[in-house]
Design an enzyme around this catalytic site. Structure first.
Site, PDB file in Angstrom:
ATOM      1  N   LYS A 161     -30.119 -12.296 -11.693  1.00  0.00           N
ATOM      2  CA  LYS A 161     -30.228 -11.440 -12.882  1.00  0.00           C
ATOM      3  C   LYS A 161     -28.955 -10.618 -12.968  1.00  0.00           C
ATOM      4  O   LYS A 161     -28.327 -10.311 -11.948  1.00  0.00           O
ATOM      5  CB  LYS A 161     -31.436 -10.497 -12.761  1.00  0.00           C
ATOM      6  N   ASP A 190     -30.963 -12.212 -22.438  1.00  0.00           N
ATOM      7  CA  ASP A 190     -32.128 -11.422 -22.036  1.00  0.00           C
ATOM      8  C   ASP A 190     -32.177 -10.229 -22.975  1.00  0.00           C
ATOM      9  O   ASP A 190     -31.516 -10.241 -24.022  1.00  0.00           O
ATOM     10  CB  ASP A 190     -31.951 -10.985 -20.562  1.00  0.00           C
TER      11      ASP A 190
END
Ligand code: NAD
Length: 428
Positions: free
Chosen positions: A106, A146
């Site tokens: 991430k 995202d």
């Protein structure tokens, strides 16, 4: 997830509980409780007014035993290293439960993207790549969009990486626009994946989905395609969706007891998932308060908006008729509400199984990039269906064998797969 808890501590706690059940030894736990690599860096960006502003950037690579790290890059004003660590850890479990050969990663930048001009955004994402490019790549770590990032930004990132590498490398980033290396079917993938898992849950519970009613929270990407798929693929009826009205700054439920027409509602919804309520009311839809979706007399609830929506207080509103909760959103159920739901005997399809269709098709995007050969949409969605159906049954089998809820079973399947890959590689 309860927002008051530190997300990474929560991710570690969840891992510890499953590690106890799986009787993992201490060195293995040490390996998996923490990310393998973390990058924290400053990105200088020339702003439109000529000044230079520094931004804080992150990339966390939790575990790549099964394959290259995979996970989005978030642009968020409240980003912290701990949220990025937690999200990277959850990506490891999500990829493992989906049984795709990828690990967990991430990234993030502390920024409110709404405060940047298009040019500033482009320079910021290119700057992120200029720092990180040697540590990412199709065989190392593959970022994606995202919260706060878009497919256009992914196009800029892929371009910057390709320039620095000196070769066109579309597989370094997924979530790219179709025509710019993106995959057909990615838009529908997460919502349709929710529907594939609901179909399997209904079969397990001996429910005929065409006779089932569902209520959905949200009307963004995941909710829209969950609603469309539930009706078009399973013949079921969705009685309401909800959304956050950007003009009124409050959420509403939009209902139609004999079933909404999700494609019509989609045609009057903006890119942020905000419905034109006047047009909906003209078409006979009823406007209700934000919580109404959770109180409906339905068989299936699909939270597909925000985290922490089914909590100690709101869990009491859930009708006794509800048989399935399909977690389209990430972390929609708090741990205390989870206990109540289990006591009620509701079958929960946990988030990282229910919504793993998105990352599955992102993986297909990278595969198509690698081959430089693109599949038709039907092929993408049929391959996704096969993957999710298999993932669902792997978890169900674990749940029945170990007599644990589906959420615990999903963690057990995922962690066991990562541990096995580490053993096969001789890491442990
Ligand atoms: P989105 O931004 O497209 O849509 C969000 C929707 O939620 C909008 O309709 C918005 O109006 C609504 N909403 C916001 N606040 C609300 C509230 N208080 N009450 C009711 N509705 C509210 O987001 P998305 O991509 O559909 O993602 C939804 C969830 O699914 C998130 O938890 C996300 O992390 C998760 N998820 C998304 C994907 C994906 O591929 N998009 C994949 C996996 C998980």
């Amino acid at each position: 997830m309860a927002t008051s808890l530190n997300a990474f501590e929560m991710a570690q706690q969840q891992f510890d509980q499953v590690a106890d059940r799986l009787k993992l030894d201490q060195p293995v736990r040490e390996f998996l409780r923490w990310p393998l690599r973390e990058y924290q860096f400053r990105i200088p960006v020339r702003m439109d007014d000529g000044t230079v502003r520094m931004f804080q950037g992150y990339r966390v690579q939790h575990n790549d035993a099964i394959g290259p790290n995979k996970g989005g890059v978030r642009f968020h004003p409240a980003e912290t290293i701990d949220t990025v660590r937690a999200l990277a850890t959850w990506m490891t479990w999500k990829c493992a439960v989906a049984d795709i050969p990828l690990g967990g990663g991430k990234g993030g930048v502390i920024v409110d993207p709404a405060t940047l001009s298009p040019g500033e955004k482009e320079r910021l994402v290119r700057g992120w790549i200029q720092v990180m490019w040697k540590n990412i790549g199709p065989r190392q770590d593959v970022p994606a969009p995202d919260v706060g990032t878009t497919s256009q930004m992914m196009g800029w990132m892929m371009d910057e990486y390709s320039k620095l590498r000196g070769e066109y490398t579309p597989g370094v980033i997924t979530g790219k626009p179709v025509g710019g290396g993106g995959s057909l079917g990615r838009t529908e993938a997460t919502g349709y994946g929710v529907v594939y898992t609901i179909r399997e849950a209904c079969a397990h519970l001996n429910l005929d989905p065409s006779q089932c009613k569902a209520a959905i929270q949200g009307f963004g990407n995941v909710a829209q395609y969950s609603a469309i798929g539930f009706k078009e693929m399973l013949g079921g009826s969705v009685v309401c969706v909800s959304y956050f009205d950007l003009k009124d700054k409050q959420a509403y439920t939009i209902s139609k007891e004999d079933g909404i027409d999700a494609r019509f509602l989609q045609s009057i919804t903006d890119q942020y998932g905000s419905i034109d309520k006047a047009k909906a009311q003209e078409a006979g839809y009823v406007l209700e308060d934000a919580e109404a979706w959770l109180k409906k007399d339905v068989d299936i609830l699909i939270p597909a908006a925000l985290e922490g929506q089914i909590n100690a207080e709101s869990v009491k509103w859930i009708s006794d008729r509800v048989k399935i909760i399909a977690e389209g959103a990430n972390g929609p159920t708090t741990p205390d509400a989870d206990r109540d739901i289990q006591e009620k005997g509701v079958f929960v399809i946990p988030d990282f199984l229910c919504n793993c269709g998105g990352v599955t098709v992102s993986y297909f995007e990278a595969v198509q990039n690698d081959m430089n050969f693109y599949w038709p949409k039907e092929e993408v969605l049929s391959k996704e269906d096969q993957k999710l159906t298999k993932a669902f049954h792997d978890v169900l089998e674990m749940s029945l064998k170990q007599e644990v809820p589906m959420r615990d079973a999903a963690y057990m399947v995922a962690i066991a797969r990562v541990v096995k890959a580490m053993q096969l590689r001789g890491w442990i």
